[in-house]
Design a protein around this motif. Sequence first.
Motif, PDB file in Angstrom:
ATOM      1  N   ALA A 133       0.842  -1.197   0.000  1.00  0.00           N
ATOM      2  CA  ALA A 133       0.000   0.000   0.000  1.00  0.00           C
ATOM      3  C   ALA A 133       0.873   1.240   0.000  1.00  0.00           C
ATOM      4  O   ALA A 133       1.881   1.293   0.716  1.00  0.00           O
ATOM      5  CB  ALA A 133      -0.902   0.022   1.227  1.00  0.00           C
ATOM      6  N   PRO A 134       0.494   2.241  -0.797  1.00  0.00           N
ATOM      7  CA  PRO A 134       1.188   3.519  -0.690  1.00  0.00           C
ATOM      8  C   PRO A 134       0.749   4.203   0.594  1.00  0.00           C
ATOM      9  O   PRO A 134      -0.380   4.030   1.042  1.00  0.00           O
ATOM     10  CB  PRO A 134       0.695   4.287  -1.920  1.00  0.00           C
ATOM     11  N   MET A 135       1.659   4.933   1.207  1.00  0.00           N
ATOM     12  CA  MET A 135       1.300   5.673   2.414  1.00  0.00           C
ATOM     13  C   MET A 135       2.075   6.985   2.456  1.00  0.00           C
ATOM     14  O   MET A 135       3.200   7.061   1.965  1.00  0.00           O
ATOM     15  CB  MET A 135       1.550   4.838   3.673  1.00  0.00           C
ATOM     16  N   GLU A 149     -16.795 -11.237   9.806  1.00  0.00           N
ATOM     17  CA  GLU A 149     -16.050 -12.076   8.872  1.00  0.00           C
ATOM     18  C   GLU A 149     -15.001 -11.231   8.154  1.00  0.00           C
ATOM     19  O   GLU A 149     -15.312 -10.184   7.584  1.00  0.00           O
ATOM     20  CB  GLU A 149     -17.000 -12.709   7.851  1.00  0.00           C
ATOM     21  N   ASN A 150     -13.745 -11.666   8.225  1.00  0.00           N
ATOM     22  CA  ASN A 150     -12.611 -10.985   7.585  1.00  0.00           C
ATOM     23  C   ASN A 150     -12.421  -9.549   8.071  1.00  0.00           C
ATOM     24  O   ASN A 150     -11.991  -8.678   7.324  1.00  0.00           O
ATOM     25  CB  ASN A 150     -12.736 -11.014   6.064  1.00  0.00           C
ATOM     26  N   LYS A 151     -12.737  -9.306   9.348  1.00  0.00           N
ATOM     27  CA  LYS A 151     -12.542  -7.987   9.937  1.00  0.00           C
ATOM     28  C   LYS A 151     -12.126  -8.141  11.400  1.00  0.00           C
ATOM     29  O   LYS A 151     -12.694  -8.953  12.126  1.00  0.00           O
ATOM     30  CB  LYS A 151     -13.825  -7.159   9.852  1.00  0.00           C
ATOM     31  N   PHE A 152     -11.121  -7.343  11.801  1.00  0.00           N
ATOM     32  CA  PHE A 152     -10.699  -7.370  13.196  1.00  0.00           C
ATOM     33  C   PHE A 152     -10.179  -5.998  13.604  1.00  0.00           C
ATOM     34  O   PHE A 152      -9.883  -5.148  12.768  1.00  0.00           O
ATOM     35  CB  PHE A 152      -9.642  -8.455  13.444  1.00  0.00           C
ATOM     36  N   SER A 153     -10.112  -5.792  14.919  1.00  0.00           N
ATOM     37  CA  SER A 153      -9.543  -4.558  15.461  1.00  0.00           C
ATOM     38  C   SER A 153      -8.375  -4.919  16.368  1.00  0.00           C
ATOM     39  O   SER A 153      -8.322  -6.023  16.928  1.00  0.00           O
ATOM     40  CB  SER A 153     -10.590  -3.754  16.229  1.00  0.00           C
ATOM     41  N   ILE A 154      -7.454  -3.987  16.496  1.00  0.00           N
ATOM     42  CA  ILE A 154      -6.246  -4.194  17.309  1.00  0.00           C
ATOM     43  C   ILE A 154      -6.071  -2.985  18.216  1.00  0.00           C
ATOM     44  O   ILE A 154      -6.193  -1.844  17.758  1.00  0.00           O
ATOM     45  CB  ILE A 154      -4.983  -4.302  16.428  1.00  0.00           C
ATOM     46  N   LEU A 155      -5.769  -3.240  19.490  1.00  0.00           N
ATOM     47  CA  LEU A 155      -5.370  -2.176  20.397  1.00  0.00           C
ATOM     48  C   LEU A 155      -3.978  -2.527  20.899  1.00  0.00           C
ATOM     49  O   LEU A 155      -3.788  -3.518  21.603  1.00  0.00           O
ATOM     50  CB  LEU A 155      -6.339  -2.023  21.563  1.00  0.00           C
ATOM     51  N   GLU A 156      -2.998  -1.707  20.487  1.00  0.00           N
ATOM     52  CA  GLU A 156      -1.592  -1.939  20.841  1.00  0.00           C
ATOM     53  C   GLU A 156      -1.152  -0.945  21.908  1.00  0.00           C
ATOM     54  O   GLU A 156      -1.493   0.230  21.836  1.00  0.00           O
ATOM     55  CB  GLU A 156      -0.680  -1.739  19.629  1.00  0.00           C
ATOM     56  N   LYS A 157      -0.383  -1.430  22.852  1.00  0.00           N
ATOM     57  CA  LYS A 157       0.231  -0.564  23.855  1.00  0.00           C
ATOM     58  C   LYS A 157       1.737  -0.608  23.645  1.00  0.00           C
ATOM     59  O   LYS A 157       2.312  -1.691  23.582  1.00  0.00           O
ATOM     60  CB  LYS A 157      -0.138  -1.018  25.254  1.00  0.00           C
ATOM     61  N   ILE A 187     -11.825  -6.513   1.901  1.00  0.00           N
ATOM     62  CA  ILE A 187     -12.972  -6.108   1.083  1.00  0.00           C
ATOM     63  C   ILE A 187     -12.593  -6.294  -0.382  1.00  0.00           C
ATOM     64  O   ILE A 187     -11.653  -5.662  -0.871  1.00  0.00           O
ATOM     65  CB  ILE A 187     -13.359  -4.633   1.340  1.00  0.00           C
ATOM     66  N   ASN A 188     -13.314  -7.164  -1.061  1.00  0.00           N
ATOM     67  CA  ASN A 188     -13.091  -7.408  -2.494  1.00  0.00           C
ATOM     68  C   ASN A 188     -11.618  -7.660  -2.825  1.00  0.00           C
ATOM     69  O   ASN A 188     -11.076  -7.101  -3.775  1.00  0.00           O
ATOM     70  CB  ASN A 188     -13.620  -6.238  -3.327  1.00  0.00           C
ATOM     71  N   GLY A 189     -10.964  -8.487  -2.027  1.00  0.00           N
ATOM     72  CA  GLY A 189      -9.583  -8.855  -2.301  1.00  0.00           C
ATOM     73  C   GLY A 189      -8.554  -7.807  -1.920  1.00  0.00           C
ATOM     74  O   GLY A 189      -7.376  -7.962  -2.222  1.00  0.00           O
ATOM     75  N   GLU A 190      -8.977  -6.733  -1.254  1.00  0.00           N
ATOM     76  CA  GLU A 190      -8.054  -5.711  -0.763  1.00  0.00           C
ATOM     77  C   GLU A 190      -8.105  -5.692   0.755  1.00  0.00           C
ATOM     78  O   GLU A 190      -9.164  -5.883   1.355  1.00  0.00           O
ATOM     79  CB  GLU A 190      -8.440  -4.317  -1.271  1.00  0.00           C
ATOM     80  N   LEU A 191      -6.968  -5.423   1.343  1.00  0.00           N
ATOM     81  CA  LEU A 191      -6.873  -5.315   2.793  1.00  0.00           C
ATOM     82  C   LEU A 191      -6.994  -3.823   3.137  1.00  0.00           C
ATOM     83  O   LEU A 191      -6.146  -3.028   2.746  1.00  0.00           O
ATOM     84  CB  LEU A 191      -5.517  -5.875   3.232  1.00  0.00           C
ATOM     85  N   HIS A 192      -8.068  -3.449   3.818  1.00  0.00           N
ATOM     86  CA  HIS A 192      -8.321  -2.052   4.187  1.00  0.00           C
ATOM     87  C   HIS A 192      -7.933  -1.860   5.650  1.00  0.00           C
ATOM     88  O   HIS A 192      -8.428  -2.580   6.515  1.00  0.00           O
ATOM     89  CB  HIS A 192      -9.793  -1.697   4.001  1.00  0.00           C
ATOM     90  N   MET A 193      -7.070  -0.876   5.915  1.00  0.00           N
ATOM     91  CA  MET A 193      -6.613  -0.645   7.279  1.00  0.00           C
ATOM     92  C   MET A 193      -6.807   0.817   7.648  1.00  0.00           C
ATOM     93  O   MET A 193      -6.526   1.716   6.858  1.00  0.00           O
ATOM     94  CB  MET A 193      -5.150  -1.031   7.435  1.00  0.00           C
ATOM     95  N   GLU A 222      -5.725   7.260   9.937  1.00  0.00           N
ATOM     96  CA  GLU A 222      -5.060   7.182   8.638  1.00  0.00           C
ATOM     97  C   GLU A 222      -5.544   5.898   7.988  1.00  0.00           C
ATOM     98  O   GLU A 222      -5.618   4.866   8.644  1.00  0.00           O
ATOM     99  CB  GLU A 222      -3.545   7.120   8.815  1.00  0.00           C
ATOM    100  N   THR A 223      -5.889   5.954   6.709  1.00  0.00           N
ATOM    101  CA  THR A 223      -6.384   4.755   6.028  1.00  0.00           C
ATOM    102  C   THR A 223      -5.447   4.373   4.886  1.00  0.00           C
ATOM    103  O   THR A 223      -4.827   5.229   4.255  1.00  0.00           O
ATOM    104  CB  THR A 223      -7.806   4.976   5.476  1.00  0.00           C
ATOM    105  N   ARG A 224      -5.352   3.064   4.683  1.00  0.00           N
ATOM    106  CA  ARG A 224      -4.552   2.527   3.582  1.00  0.00           C
ATOM    107  C   ARG A 224      -5.308   1.343   2.980  1.00  0.00           C
ATOM    108  O   ARG A 224      -5.986   0.608   3.686  1.00  0.00           O
ATOM    109  CB  ARG A 224      -3.180   2.063   4.077  1.00  0.00           C
ATOM    110  N   ARG A 225      -5.123   1.146   1.668  1.00  0.00           N
ATOM    111  CA  ARG A 225      -5.672  -0.017   0.972  1.00  0.00           C
ATOM    112  C   ARG A 225      -4.510  -0.820   0.419  1.00  0.00           C
ATOM    113  O   ARG A 225      -3.753  -0.340  -0.424  1.00  0.00           O
ATOM    114  CB  ARG A 225      -6.582   0.415  -0.176  1.00  0.00           C
ATOM    115  N   TYR A 226      -4.398  -2.039   0.909  1.00  0.00           N
ATOM    116  CA  TYR A 226      -3.334  -2.935   0.468  1.00  0.00           C
ATOM    117  C   TYR A 226      -3.871  -3.830  -0.636  1.00  0.00           C
ATOM    118  O   TYR A 226      -4.955  -4.391  -0.515  1.00  0.00           O
ATOM    119  CB  TYR A 226      -2.852  -3.805   1.631  1.00  0.00           C
ATOM    120  N   THR A 227      -3.088  -3.978  -1.691  1.00  0.00           N
ATOM    121  CA  THR A 227      -3.425  -4.886  -2.772  1.00  0.00           C
ATOM    122  C   THR A 227      -2.394  -6.014  -2.795  1.00  0.00           C
ATOM    123  O   THR A 227      -1.292  -5.872  -2.246  1.00  0.00           O
ATOM    124  CB  THR A 227      -3.428  -4.155  -4.135  1.00  0.00           C
TER     125      THR A 227
END
Length: 186
Positions: A44-46, A117-125, A147-153, A167-172
Amino acid sequence: MRHIQQLNVVIFTLILTASMNTVAEIKLDAKLEPFRAFIGTWQAPMNWGKDKGTVLDVADWKVALNGKVLKTVHSVNDGDYGGESFIFWDKKTKSYKSFYFTTADFYTEATIKLEGENKFSILEKVAASSGGLSSGISEVKSTCEMINGELHMSTSYLKNDNWTKPETRRYTASKLEPKFKHEPMQ
Protein backbone atom coordinates in the motif's frame (compact mmCIF):
# COMPACT_ATOMS: atom_id res chain seq x y z
CA MET A 1 -1.66 -11.93 -31.30
CA ARG A 2 -5.08 -13.11 -30.13
CA HIS A 3 -3.62 -16.54 -29.26
CA ILE A 4 -0.95 -14.88 -27.10
CA GLN A 5 -3.60 -12.87 -25.22
CA GLN A 6 -5.67 -16.02 -24.67
CA LEU A 7 -2.57 -17.88 -23.50
CA ASN A 8 -1.74 -15.04 -21.07
CA VAL A 9 -5.27 -15.22 -19.62
CA VAL A 10 -4.98 -19.01 -19.21
CA ILE A 11 -1.55 -18.72 -17.54
CA PHE A 12 -2.76 -15.94 -15.21
CA THR A 13 -5.82 -18.01 -14.27
CA LEU A 14 -3.68 -21.07 -13.55
CA ILE A 15 -1.27 -19.07 -11.39
CA LEU A 16 -4.12 -17.41 -9.48
CA THR A 17 -5.86 -20.75 -8.94
CA ALA A 18 -2.63 -22.38 -7.79
CA SER A 19 -1.91 -19.59 -5.30
CA MET A 20 -5.49 -19.71 -3.98
CA ASN A 21 -5.24 -23.49 -3.55
CA THR A 22 -1.94 -23.07 -1.72
CA VAL A 23 -3.48 -20.69 0.85
CA ALA A 24 -6.51 -22.97 1.24
CA GLU A 25 -4.25 -25.98 1.88
CA ILE A 26 -2.06 -24.33 4.54
CA LYS A 27 -2.46 -25.99 7.93
CA LEU A 28 -3.74 -23.44 10.41
CA ASP A 29 -4.89 -23.84 14.01
CA ALA A 30 -8.70 -23.65 14.21
CA LYS A 31 -8.50 -20.55 16.42
CA LEU A 32 -6.56 -18.69 13.70
CA GLU A 33 -8.91 -19.63 10.84
CA PRO A 34 -10.63 -16.21 10.92
CA PHE A 35 -7.33 -14.71 9.67
CA ARG A 36 -6.82 -17.09 6.71
CA ALA A 37 -7.95 -14.51 4.12
CA PHE A 38 -5.06 -12.22 5.15
CA ILE A 39 -2.32 -14.76 4.37
CA GLY A 40 -0.22 -13.49 1.49
CA THR A 41 1.82 -10.45 0.54
CA TRP A 42 0.30 -6.99 0.35
CA GLN A 43 1.41 -3.48 -0.55
CA ALA A 44 0.00 0.00 0.00
CA PRO A 45 1.19 3.52 -0.69
CA MET A 46 1.30 5.67 2.41
CA ASN A 47 2.09 9.29 3.17
CA TRP A 48 5.20 9.41 5.34
CA GLY A 49 5.55 13.10 6.09
CA LYS A 50 6.70 16.14 4.20
CA ASP A 51 10.33 15.09 3.73
CA LYS A 52 9.60 11.57 2.39
CA GLY A 53 6.22 12.05 0.70
CA THR A 54 4.49 8.88 -0.44
CA VAL A 55 6.30 5.61 0.24
CA LEU A 56 5.38 1.93 -0.10
CA ASP A 57 4.50 -0.36 2.80
CA VAL A 58 4.97 -4.06 1.95
CA ALA A 59 3.50 -6.63 4.34
CA ASP A 60 3.82 -10.41 4.23
CA TRP A 61 1.47 -12.62 6.30
CA LYS A 62 2.64 -16.20 6.85
CA VAL A 63 1.75 -19.19 8.97
CA ALA A 64 4.43 -20.13 11.51
CA LEU A 65 5.08 -22.69 14.23
CA ASN A 66 3.00 -25.50 12.72
CA GLY A 67 -0.02 -23.26 12.25
CA LYS A 68 -0.15 -22.03 15.87
CA VAL A 69 1.01 -18.49 15.02
CA LEU A 70 0.62 -15.97 12.21
CA LYS A 71 3.77 -14.01 11.49
CA THR A 72 3.63 -10.71 9.67
CA VAL A 73 6.70 -8.94 8.37
CA HIS A 74 6.48 -5.47 6.85
CA SER A 75 8.82 -2.77 5.65
CA VAL A 76 8.29 0.83 4.66
CA ASN A 77 10.31 2.61 1.97
CA ASP A 78 12.54 -0.40 1.18
CA GLY A 79 13.55 -0.86 4.80
CA ASP A 80 13.74 2.63 6.29
CA TYR A 81 11.32 1.22 8.88
CA GLY A 82 9.93 -2.23 9.47
CA GLY A 83 8.63 -4.72 11.95
CA GLU A 84 7.51 -8.23 12.68
CA SER A 85 4.32 -9.29 14.45
CA PHE A 86 3.30 -12.59 15.96
CA ILE A 87 -0.44 -13.21 16.30
CA PHE A 88 -1.68 -16.10 18.45
CA TRP A 89 -4.58 -17.37 20.55
CA ASP A 90 -3.88 -16.92 24.26
CA LYS A 91 -5.56 -19.82 26.06
CA LYS A 92 -5.23 -18.18 29.47
CA THR A 93 -7.04 -14.94 28.55
CA LYS A 94 -9.15 -16.58 25.82
CA SER A 95 -8.27 -13.80 23.41
CA TYR A 96 -6.09 -13.07 20.40
CA LYS A 97 -2.78 -11.45 21.29
CA SER A 98 0.09 -10.00 19.32
CA PHE A 99 3.62 -8.76 19.85
CA TYR A 100 5.10 -6.31 17.33
CA PHE A 101 8.87 -5.72 17.22
CA THR A 102 10.30 -2.85 15.16
CA THR A 103 13.50 -1.49 13.69
CA ALA A 104 12.79 1.75 15.59
CA ASP A 105 13.80 0.26 18.96
CA PHE A 106 10.33 -0.23 20.41
CA TYR A 107 7.76 -3.00 20.59
CA THR A 108 4.05 -3.26 21.30
CA GLU A 109 1.74 -5.73 23.00
CA ALA A 110 -1.75 -5.98 21.55
CA THR A 111 -5.18 -7.48 22.00
CA ILE A 112 -7.07 -8.35 18.82
CA LYS A 113 -10.85 -8.65 18.55
CA LEU A 114 -12.80 -10.20 15.70
CA GLU A 115 -15.37 -7.68 14.44
CA GLY A 116 -17.00 -9.84 11.76
CA GLU A 117 -16.05 -12.08 8.87
CA ASN A 118 -12.61 -10.99 7.58
CA LYS A 119 -12.54 -7.99 9.94
CA PHE A 120 -10.70 -7.37 13.20
CA SER A 121 -9.54 -4.56 15.46
CA ILE A 122 -6.25 -4.19 17.31
CA LEU A 123 -5.37 -2.18 20.40
CA GLU A 124 -1.59 -1.94 20.84
CA LYS A 125 0.23 -0.56 23.86
CA VAL A 126 3.78 0.63 23.36
CA ALA A 127 5.82 -1.31 25.91
CA ALA A 128 7.22 0.96 28.61
CA SER A 129 10.36 -1.15 28.90
CA SER A 130 11.19 -0.41 25.28
CA GLY A 131 11.63 3.26 26.12
CA GLY A 132 8.45 4.26 24.32
CA LEU A 133 8.43 6.60 21.38
CA SER A 134 9.95 10.06 21.34
CA SER A 135 6.88 11.16 19.34
CA GLY A 136 4.71 10.71 22.44
CA ILE A 137 2.72 7.80 20.97
CA SER A 138 1.67 5.38 23.73
CA GLU A 139 -1.11 3.38 22.05
CA VAL A 140 -2.21 2.45 18.54
CA LYS A 141 -5.67 1.29 17.49
CA SER A 142 -6.42 -0.15 14.09
CA THR A 143 -9.15 -1.90 12.19
CA CYS A 144 -8.36 -4.25 9.35
CA GLU A 145 -10.87 -5.67 6.89
CA MET A 146 -10.68 -7.69 3.71
CA ILE A 147 -12.97 -6.11 1.08
CA ASN A 148 -13.09 -7.41 -2.49
CA GLY A 149 -9.58 -8.85 -2.30
CA GLU A 150 -8.05 -5.71 -0.76
CA LEU A 151 -6.87 -5.31 2.79
CA HIS A 152 -8.32 -2.05 4.19
CA MET A 153 -6.61 -0.65 7.28
CA SER A 154 -7.44 2.37 9.43
CA THR A 155 -5.02 3.43 12.18
CA SER A 156 -5.11 6.06 14.96
CA TYR A 157 -2.42 6.93 17.49
CA LEU A 158 -2.76 8.01 21.11
CA LYS A 159 -0.24 10.82 21.07
CA ASN A 160 0.26 12.95 24.18
CA ASP A 161 -3.13 11.73 25.51
CA ASN A 162 -5.07 12.61 22.32
CA TRP A 163 -6.17 10.24 19.54
CA THR A 164 -5.08 11.28 16.05
CA LYS A 165 -7.41 11.34 13.06
CA PRO A 166 -7.46 7.82 11.50
CA GLU A 167 -5.06 7.18 8.64
CA THR A 168 -6.38 4.75 6.03
CA ARG A 169 -4.55 2.53 3.58
CA ARG A 170 -5.67 -0.02 0.97
CA TYR A 171 -3.33 -2.94 0.47
CA THR A 172 -3.42 -4.89 -2.77
CA ALA A 173 -1.83 -8.26 -3.52
CA SER A 174 1.89 -7.92 -4.19
CA LYS A 175 4.82 -9.89 -5.52
CA LEU A 176 7.29 -7.70 -3.61
CA GLU A 177 8.99 -8.80 -0.40
CA PRO A 178 9.61 -6.74 2.72
CA LYS A 179 13.19 -5.44 2.81
CA PHE A 180 15.38 -4.41 5.71
CA LYS A 181 18.45 -2.23 5.59
CA HIS A 182 21.40 -3.81 7.34
CA GLU A 183 23.98 -1.79 9.21
CA PRO A 184 27.47 -3.23 9.56
CA MET A 185 28.13 -4.97 12.88
CA GLN A 186 30.39 -3.04 15.23
